[in-house]
Design a protein around this motif. Structure first.
Motif, PDB file in Angstrom:
ATOM      1  N   THR A  26      -2.619   5.500  -3.724  1.00  0.00           N
ATOM      2  CA  THR A  26      -3.333   4.466  -2.969  1.00  0.00           C
ATOM      3  C   THR A  26      -2.381   3.755  -2.010  1.00  0.00           C
ATOM      4  O   THR A  26      -2.706   3.557  -0.828  1.00  0.00           O
ATOM      5  CB  THR A  26      -3.998   3.468  -3.936  1.00  0.00           C
ATOM      6  N   ILE A  27      -1.198   3.411  -2.475  1.00  0.00           N
ATOM      7  CA  ILE A  27      -0.200   2.773  -1.608  1.00  0.00           C
ATOM      8  C   ILE A  27       0.215   3.724  -0.490  1.00  0.00           C
ATOM      9  O   ILE A  27       0.373   3.309   0.660  1.00  0.00           O
ATOM     10  CB  ILE A  27       1.013   2.292  -2.426  1.00  0.00           C
ATOM     11  N   GLU A  28       0.388   4.999  -0.821  1.00  0.00           N
ATOM     12  CA  GLU A  28       0.792   5.979   0.199  1.00  0.00           C
ATOM     13  C   GLU A  28      -0.230   6.005   1.338  1.00  0.00           C
ATOM     14  O   GLU A  28       0.140   5.989   2.507  1.00  0.00           O
ATOM     15  CB  GLU A  28       0.946   7.372  -0.426  1.00  0.00           C
ATOM     16  N   PHE A  29      -1.516   6.028   0.994  1.00  0.00           N
ATOM     17  CA  PHE A  29      -2.551   6.001   2.039  1.00  0.00           C
ATOM     18  C   PHE A  29      -2.505   4.700   2.828  1.00  0.00           C
ATOM     19  O   PHE A  29      -2.535   4.719   4.055  1.00  0.00           O
ATOM     20  CB  PHE A  29      -3.945   6.192   1.434  1.00  0.00           C
ATOM     21  N   LEU A  30      -2.450   3.569   2.131  1.00  0.00           N
ATOM     22  CA  LEU A  30      -2.446   2.281   2.825  1.00  0.00           C
ATOM     23  C   LEU A  30      -1.238   2.126   3.737  1.00  0.00           C
ATOM     24  O   LEU A  30      -1.328   1.492   4.792  1.00  0.00           O
ATOM     25  CB  LEU A  30      -2.489   1.131   1.818  1.00  0.00           C
ATOM     26  N   SER A  31      -0.106   2.718   3.367  1.00  0.00           N
ATOM     27  CA  SER A  31       1.113   2.574   4.165  1.00  0.00           C
ATOM     28  C   SER A  31       0.998   3.266   5.528  1.00  0.00           C
ATOM     29  O   SER A  31       1.779   2.984   6.429  1.00  0.00           O
ATOM     30  CB  SER A  31       2.320   3.121   3.405  1.00  0.00           C
ATOM     31  N   LYS A  32       0.027   4.126   5.690  1.00  0.00           N
ATOM     32  CA  LYS A  32      -0.129   4.882   6.929  1.00  0.00           C
ATOM     33  C   LYS A  32      -1.016   4.163   7.946  1.00  0.00           C
ATOM     34  O   LYS A  32      -1.199   4.648   9.054  1.00  0.00           O
ATOM     35  CB  LYS A  32      -0.684   6.266   6.623  1.00  0.00           C
ATOM     36  N   TYR A  33      -1.579   3.034   7.553  1.00  0.00           N
ATOM     37  CA  TYR A  33      -2.501   2.288   8.414  1.00  0.00           C
ATOM     38  C   TYR A  33      -2.113   0.822   8.438  1.00  0.00           C
ATOM     39  O   TYR A  33      -1.458   0.323   7.527  1.00  0.00           O
ATOM     40  CB  TYR A  33      -3.939   2.406   7.879  1.00  0.00           C
ATOM     41  N   ASP A  34      -2.597   0.116   9.456  1.00  0.00           N
ATOM     42  CA  ASP A  34      -2.409  -1.324   9.513  1.00  0.00           C
ATOM     43  C   ASP A  34      -3.167  -1.972   8.353  1.00  0.00           C
ATOM     44  O   ASP A  34      -2.639  -2.835   7.664  1.00  0.00           O
ATOM     45  CB  ASP A  34      -2.895  -1.851  10.870  1.00  0.00           C
ATOM     46  N   ALA A  35      -4.411  -1.540   8.133  1.00  0.00           N
ATOM     47  CA  ALA A  35      -5.242  -2.040   7.039  1.00  0.00           C
ATOM     48  C   ALA A  35      -6.475  -1.148   6.929  1.00  0.00           C
ATOM     49  O   ALA A  35      -6.882  -0.521   7.905  1.00  0.00           O
ATOM     50  CB  ALA A  35      -5.665  -3.482   7.285  1.00  0.00           C
ATOM     51  N   LEU A  36      -7.049  -1.090   5.727  1.00  0.00           N
ATOM     52  CA  LEU A  36      -8.236  -0.265   5.486  1.00  0.00           C
ATOM     53  C   LEU A  36      -9.235  -1.001   4.606  1.00  0.00           C
ATOM     54  O   LEU A  36      -8.846  -1.725   3.687  1.00  0.00           O
ATOM     55  CB  LEU A  36      -7.858   1.037   4.764  1.00  0.00           C
TER      56      LEU A  36
END
Length: 186
Positions: A26-36
């Motif tokens: 989950t952190i890996e995905f979030l780290s790729k975007y400003d926010a989701l």
């Protein structure tokens, strides 16, 4: 987003290692975007579940997904977001989006690589497009509303042709580095 927290029989049921890994994913995905928004996090993880199964014959996580109001939903992903927020590893913005200041999760190089590849594939897709793709899958079509999707059957009976199974069982083969896996899957 409507959640099935009161659904009978649906309990977060991951062992400690699988729970920790889901949070790191989950952190890996979030780290790729400003926010989701949570809806997009849910759909990205599900999409990567499908793509990982096709690419490697395995799952990305052990989270339970089910057909739900806005596409595939996992109570475990919701709980992971809540716990990560409580731990201060992610934050919830005023508009309800999740964000992290971390550079990524603590994952195996294989899972980090897979998530990066799928991020490149999905970063320009809308959340609605991810939902539509999910609804085209065998998993979506073969399970009832709020029923846990059976990834083991999906992998064993739908994805794994005899040729692919033989290839994946080769102990010297690294599925992430195999350029011919795409040919075998088409």
């Amino acid at each position: 987003m409507s959640t099935p927290e009161s659904s009978p029989g649906h309990v977060v049921d991951l062992d400690e290692d699988d729970w920790k890994e889901l949070k790191e994913i989950t952190i890996e995905f979030l780290s790729k975007y400003d926010a989701l928004y949570e809806k997009r996090v849910q759909k990205l993880i599900f999409y990567c579940e499908i793509k990982t199964a096709i690419k490697t014959g395995q799952r990305l996580t052990d989270a339970t997904f089910m057909p739900y109001d806005y596409g595939p939903y996992s109570r475990e992903v919701t709980k992971a977001l809540e716990e990560l927020d409580e731990e201060g590893r992610i934050s919830i913005r005023d508009n309800g989006q999740y964000a992290t200041a971390l550079d990524g999760g603590s994952l195996s190089p294989k899972k980090t690589y897979l998530i990066e590849r799928f991020h490149e594939e999905t970063k320009r897709m809308s959340t609605d497009e991810l939902v539509e793709r999910a609804k085209e899958t065998w998993l979506w079509k073969h399970f009832e509303y709020a029923e846990g999707m059976d990834f083991a059957t999906y992998i064993d009976e739908i994805i794994m042709s005899p040729e692919l199974r033989h290839c994946l069982e080769d102990p010297d083969r690294d599925p992430v580095e195999d350029p011919d896996i795409e040919r075998l899957l088409s």
